[in-house]
Motif scaffolding. Sequence first.
Motif, mmCIF file in Angstrom:
data_model
loop_
_atom_site.group_PDB
_atom_site.id
_atom_site.type_symbol
_atom_site.label_atom_id
_atom_site.label_comp_id
_atom_site.label_asym_id
_atom_site.label_seq_id
_atom_site.Cartn_x
_atom_site.Cartn_y
_atom_site.Cartn_z
ATOM 1 N N LEU A 129 0.834 -1.190 -0.001
ATOM 2 C CA LEU A 129 0.194 0.121 0.057
ATOM 3 C C LEU A 129 1.015 1.195 -0.009
ATOM 4 C CD1 LEU A 129 -2.484 1.824 0.272
ATOM 5 C CD2 LEU A 129 -2.817 1.145 2.597
ATOM 6 N N THR A 145 -8.157 10.186 -1.104
ATOM 7 C CA THR A 145 -8.828 9.213 -0.201
ATOM 8 C C THR A 145 -10.153 9.722 0.472
ATOM 9 O OG1 THR A 145 -8.078 7.669 1.482
ATOM 10 C CG2 THR A 145 -7.502 10.096 1.882
ATOM 11 N N THR A 149 -11.364 6.791 6.608
ATOM 12 C CA THR A 149 -10.961 5.324 5.927
ATOM 13 C C THR A 149 -9.618 5.014 6.628
ATOM 14 O OG1 THR A 149 -10.781 4.148 3.825
ATOM 15 C CG2 THR A 149 -9.581 6.440 3.941
ATOM 16 N N PHE A 150 -8.996 3.896 6.271
ATOM 17 C CA PHE A 150 -7.858 3.328 6.604
ATOM 18 C C PHE A 150 -6.636 4.521 6.172
ATOM 19 C CE2 PHE A 150 -4.017 0.362 5.877
ATOM 20 C CZ PHE A 150 -3.567 0.315 7.321
ATOM 21 N N TYR A 191 -7.578 6.007 -3.947
ATOM 22 C CA TYR A 191 -7.604 4.927 -2.862
ATOM 23 C C TYR A 191 -8.961 4.568 -2.434
ATOM 24 C CZ TYR A 191 -6.770 2.282 1.464
ATOM 25 O OH TYR A 191 -6.911 1.307 2.504
ATOM 26 N N CYS A 193 -11.095 1.916 -0.277
ATOM 27 C CA CYS A 193 -11.254 0.704 0.736
ATOM 28 C C CYS A 193 -12.389 0.404 0.768
ATOM 29 C CB CYS A 193 -10.582 1.144 2.370
ATOM 30 S SG CYS A 193 -10.484 -0.074 3.274
ATOM 31 N N ASN A 196 -15.183 -0.587 3.702
ATOM 32 C CA ASN A 196 -14.217 0.510 4.367
ATOM 33 C C ASN A 196 -14.065 0.252 5.732
ATOM 34 O OD1 ASN A 196 -13.033 3.256 4.140
ATOM 35 N ND2 ASN A 196 -14.871 3.888 5.168
ATOM 36 N N ASN A 197 -12.852 0.515 5.794
ATOM 37 C CA ASN A 197 -12.207 0.525 7.413
ATOM 38 C C ASN A 197 -12.309 2.192 7.550
ATOM 39 O OD1 ASN A 197 -11.112 0.168 10.005
ATOM 40 N ND2 ASN A 197 -9.111 -0.450 9.017
ATOM 41 N N ASP A 224 -8.541 -1.771 -2.145
ATOM 42 C CA ASP A 224 -7.988 -2.450 -0.876
ATOM 43 C C ASP A 224 -9.360 -3.118 -0.447
ATOM 44 O OD1 ASP A 224 -7.271 -3.276 1.461
ATOM 45 O OD2 ASP A 224 -6.449 -1.096 2.285
ATOM 46 N N GLU A 225 -9.202 -4.373 -0.606
ATOM 47 C CA GLU A 225 -10.215 -5.305 -0.348
ATOM 48 C C GLU A 225 -9.695 -6.299 0.704
ATOM 49 O OE1 GLU A 225 -12.665 -5.965 -4.533
ATOM 50 O OE2 GLU A 225 -11.124 -7.447 -4.072
#
Length: 396
Positions: A129, A145, A149-150, A191, A193, A196-197, A224-225
Amino acid sequence: MTDVMTEPTALILPPEAQDDLLTRGFNRRDLARFAAVFGVGAVAATTGRPAWAAAGVPDPAPSAKTRIGANECWTGPLMPGQIAASKMIAHSNRYSPHDERGDFIKAVMAIEGVPYDHVAPWPGSSDPLSRAVISYCSPTKGLVTADPTFELAGRTAEWIGAPVKRVPLTPDFRHDVKAMLAVDPNAGLYYICTPNNPTGTITPIADIEWLIKNKPEGSMVLVDEAYTHFAGVPVASSFVVTHKDVIVLRTFSKIFGMAGMRMGFIMTNPANIAKMMRYDGGMQSGALPLPSLACATASLTAKTLIAARKAEMEQARGMTIDHLKARGLSVVPTNANMVMIDWKTKAAKEVQAAFRTQSVEIGRSWPIWPTVSRITVGSMTDMKNFCMALDKVWVA
């Protein structure tokens, strides 16, 4: 954030990588910062959180009876993976007794339908990443982003001096892809995710495809999975075959229960893999412990066990959400192993401290939502402990 990477690093970037960075607008003073990122690769590989990216966020208290703060799985690797890893330990005197790396890639090919040269295993997902940000962002081509999110992508971009644009989620907690493109129509990397985180919400494949087709030529979309197996929704892996400017990131730290084994992979065009590897000759991608590779390979194809683990999480999550709602608390609808809880007028840090008095470690908050905490869905026992602790500490 404390600047912990000011000491000289022994890692020297290869000439090709240095030339690329200078051509993209960085100066020679910046090179040490790039070298520092890869110089702490071993830290990232063992903890999943490079020191320079941690921003002072503590790990869950090891002494807590119930640990539901770090999005870890509540149990260890799937049994076929444990058996394969155990067998591999006896052969660990060899650098590669068989073609373990190739076997892993072939398993990914069978599951995801991507060509062999489009897959690169990695020790976890933090390193690739960060590499994607470094490879495609610059002082003039930034990162876009979501918020929240992360954060690792954003922190990496800030560390190297690339501009960062953070776009709030939509009212139903998707990535707002049209707003992401509008806020920076010339970004180096977008980006996404999903799930999502920290929200556990899905950005539909159609939205991701829209961004891929409408973004500028030369920019990249990274999907990002990490939590996709918890969601059971369509995935983005097919895009890496039809589009040269897409990277899909996966990890075994979540549903597969391998956070301590450090295993992940990327799927993308082989030219992108080569570009991401050139900063240290692909040392991190090659540093794959054989038991981890064997465990991941055996786990990927255990479809029945993956589905059973997902169902176990859903049952514990459902019970928890019902309890939260009965207490009058609002939660974000989620498709993954996490729940965002709105404490209304109480600061999330204050509530986190209250749970610690009950030996329950819950997750943190994000700056955009200071009264909202993320909790990880653990085992049914974990979540019952959480609910009992909630009844003791929460007063509406």
